[in-house]
Write an enzyme that holds these catalytic residues in place. Structure first.
Site, mmCIF file in Angstrom:
data_model
loop_
_atom_site.group_PDB
_atom_site.id
_atom_site.type_symbol
_atom_site.label_atom_id
_atom_site.label_comp_id
_atom_site.label_asym_id
_atom_site.label_seq_id
_atom_site.Cartn_x
_atom_site.Cartn_y
_atom_site.Cartn_z
ATOM 1 N N LYS A 121 0.962 -1.169 0.202
ATOM 2 C CA LYS A 121 0.074 0.075 0.124
ATOM 3 C C LYS A 121 1.077 1.371 0.027
ATOM 4 C CE LYS A 121 -2.190 1.622 3.860
ATOM 5 N NZ LYS A 121 -1.651 3.130 3.669
ATOM 6 N N GLU B 100 0.591 5.754 0.180
ATOM 7 C CA GLU B 100 -0.330 6.846 0.439
ATOM 8 C C GLU B 100 -0.105 7.731 -0.971
ATOM 9 O OE1 GLU B 100 0.471 8.750 4.090
ATOM 10 O OE2 GLU B 100 0.275 7.154 5.320
ATOM 11 N N GLU C 148 -9.550 7.327 4.024
ATOM 12 C CA GLU C 148 -9.286 7.771 5.517
ATOM 13 C C GLU C 148 -9.842 9.154 5.848
ATOM 14 O OE1 GLU C 148 -5.465 6.564 7.361
ATOM 15 O OE2 GLU C 148 -5.937 7.719 8.955
HETATM 16 O O1 KIV Z 1 -0.821 2.528 8.540
HETATM 17 C C1 KIV Z 1 -1.991 2.179 8.878
HETATM 18 O O2 KIV Z 1 -2.482 1.557 9.746
HETATM 19 C C2 KIV Z 1 -3.018 2.736 7.632
HETATM 20 C C3 KIV Z 1 -4.243 2.254 8.176
HETATM 21 C C4 KIV Z 1 -4.828 3.251 9.337
HETATM 22 C C5 KIV Z 1 -5.029 2.568 6.980
HETATM 23 O O3 KIV Z 1 -2.497 3.073 6.813
#
Ligand code: KIV
Length: 323
Positions: A120, A122, A189
Site C-alpha cells: 500500500k 499513500e 481515511e
Molecule cells: O498505517 C496504517 O495503519 C494505515 C491504516 C490506518 C489504513 O494506513
C-alpha cells in the site's frame, strides 16, 4: 507475480465480494500473534501499517520515522503467520516519494524479502505513476487517499479531508486515477461519509474505509485501537472492542505483587527432583560452599560432574511459551 500460496485468499475475490455486496474486513497487525488472531477471526486483509511507528515503535503522533528495514521486519513476522488473509505491506515515508524506480525497488523488497502479498502507498497525484509502475511490474497495490498521515503536516494535522465541494471532487479524481493505474483497492481515511459513498459507487475496485462511514466496501481499524491497547486520545472513528491495556496493566501489577510477596512461583510452577538425586547432590557439594569460595579454591569434584542427567521422561524446560 507467482501463484499465491495454497489457502491464500485470491485477490480477485475482493472484487467479487464488492460485486456481491459482502463487506471486506481489514485490520492492521504487526507481529505473529496479531496475524494469527486476525486470521482466526476470518479477516480478508491484514495491513502491516506504518502506524507501527506510533503503536509499536513509540513515536508520538507521527508515522514518518518508521524505516524500510523496520517495516520489512514487521511484515515478515506477519506474513510468516498469516496463511489465508492477504498481507499488505505499507510503504513507509521516503520509500516511494523520490521516483517511480525507487518505489518499485522498495515494493519488490516487500514482496521478495518480507513475503507481502501486496503493498500500500499513500496519495494520488504524483503517486499515481508510482502505483502504475509497481502494478506493471506485477505487484498488487492498494491506494490510500483522504487523510494520508505521512503528509499530515502538509494537510494541517490529522484532520478530516474532502469537506469542501472542491476537495471532495479532488478525492474522487484521485481515487479514480489510482484505480486506472491498477490499484486493486483504495483506502479512504477520514473523509465525510457521503463523499466516501460516492467514491465507492464510482469505483469498480473495493474501497476500504477508516473514518469514512458505512458505505465503503470494507472497513479497517488499527489493531491497538480496536483492542483498547492504545491509551490516550483516539480519533472519533475508532470503536474499542476490548480494553486490553487495562487487563495487561492489572496482570503485570498482580505479577509484580506476587513476586514481591513470594506468592509466585507456587508449587505448581516449580520443578521437583527425585529424593535420592537430591541427597546425592547435597552430599556432593561442600555444605558451606558459596560461589565465591568455589571460585577461590579448586573443587575436588564439581557438582555438574556428579549430577545424573535428567531422566529421559523429564519434559523439556521450554518447548512452547507455557511449559
Ligand atoms: O498505517 C496504517 O495503519 C494505515 C491504516 C490506518 C489504513 O494506513
Amino acid at each position: 507475480m507467482s501463484t499465491p500460496p495454497k489457502g491464500k485468499l485470491a485477490l480477485p475475490e475482493l472484487l467479487a465480494m464488492k460485486q456481491r455486496g459482502e463487506k471486506i474486513v481489514m485490520v492492521t497487525a504487526y507481529d505473529a500473534p496479531g496475524a494469527r488472531f486476525a486470521e482466526d477471526a476470518g479477516v480478508e486483509i491484514i495491513l502491516v501499517g506504518d502506524t507501527a511507528a506510533m503503536v509499536v515503535l513509540g513515536y508520538e503522533g507521527t508515522t514518518v520515522p518508521v524505516t524500510m528495514d523496520e517495516m520489512l521486519f514487521l511484515t515478515r513476522t506477519v506474513a510468516r503467520s498469516a496463511r489465508h488473509p492477504i498481507v499488505v505491506g505499507d510503504m513507509p515515508f521516503g520509500s516511494f516519494q523520490v521516483s517511480d524506480e525507487k518505489a518499485l525497488e522498495n515494493a519488490i523488497r516487500f514482496v521478495k524479502e518480507a513475503g507481502a502479498d501486496a503493498i500500500k502507498l499513500e496519495g494520488a497525484g504524483p503517486m499515481v505513476s508510482r502505483v502504475k509502475t509497481i502494478v506493471d511490474a506485477g505487484i498488487a497495490v492498494m491506494g490510500h487517499v483522504g487523510l494520508t498521515p505521512q503528509s499530515a503536516t502538509k494537510l494541517g494535522g490529522f484532520k478530516t479531508q474532502g469537506k469542501t465541494a472542491e476537495a471532495a471532487a479532488e478525492l474522487v479524481d484521485g481515487a479514480l486515477a489510482l484505480e486506472d493505474a491498477g490499484a486493486f483497492a483504495v483506502v479512504l481515511e477520514a473523509v465525510p461519509a457521503p463523499v466516501a459513498a460516492e467514491i465507492t459507487r464510482r469505483l469498480t475496485v473495493p474501497t476500504i474505509g477508516i473514518g469514512a462511514g458505512r458505505d465503503t466496501d470494507g472497513q479497517v481499524l488499527v489493531y491497538h485501537d480496536l483492542l483498547g491497547l492504545t491509551e490516550g486520545h483516539l480519533p472519533r472513528f475508532v470503536k474499542r472492542y476490548a480494553s486490553l491495556s487495562r487487563e495487561i496493566r492489572d496482570a503485570l501489577e498482580h505479577y509484580a505483587e506476587e513476586v514481591r510477596d513470594g506468592t509466585f512461583p507456587g508449587e505448581e510452577h516449580t520443578y521437583a527432583m527425585a529424593e535420592e538425586e537430591l541427597a546425592l547432590f547435597r552430599s556432593s557439594i561442600s555444605p558451606s560452599a558459596t560461589r565465591a569460595n568455589d571460585q577461590a579454591k579448586e573443587p575436588t569434584m564439581s557438582a555438574s560432574k556428579t549430577l545424573s542427567p535428567a531422566p529421559e521422561s523429564e519434559p523439556p524446560l521450554r518447548k512452547t511459551s507455557s511449559p
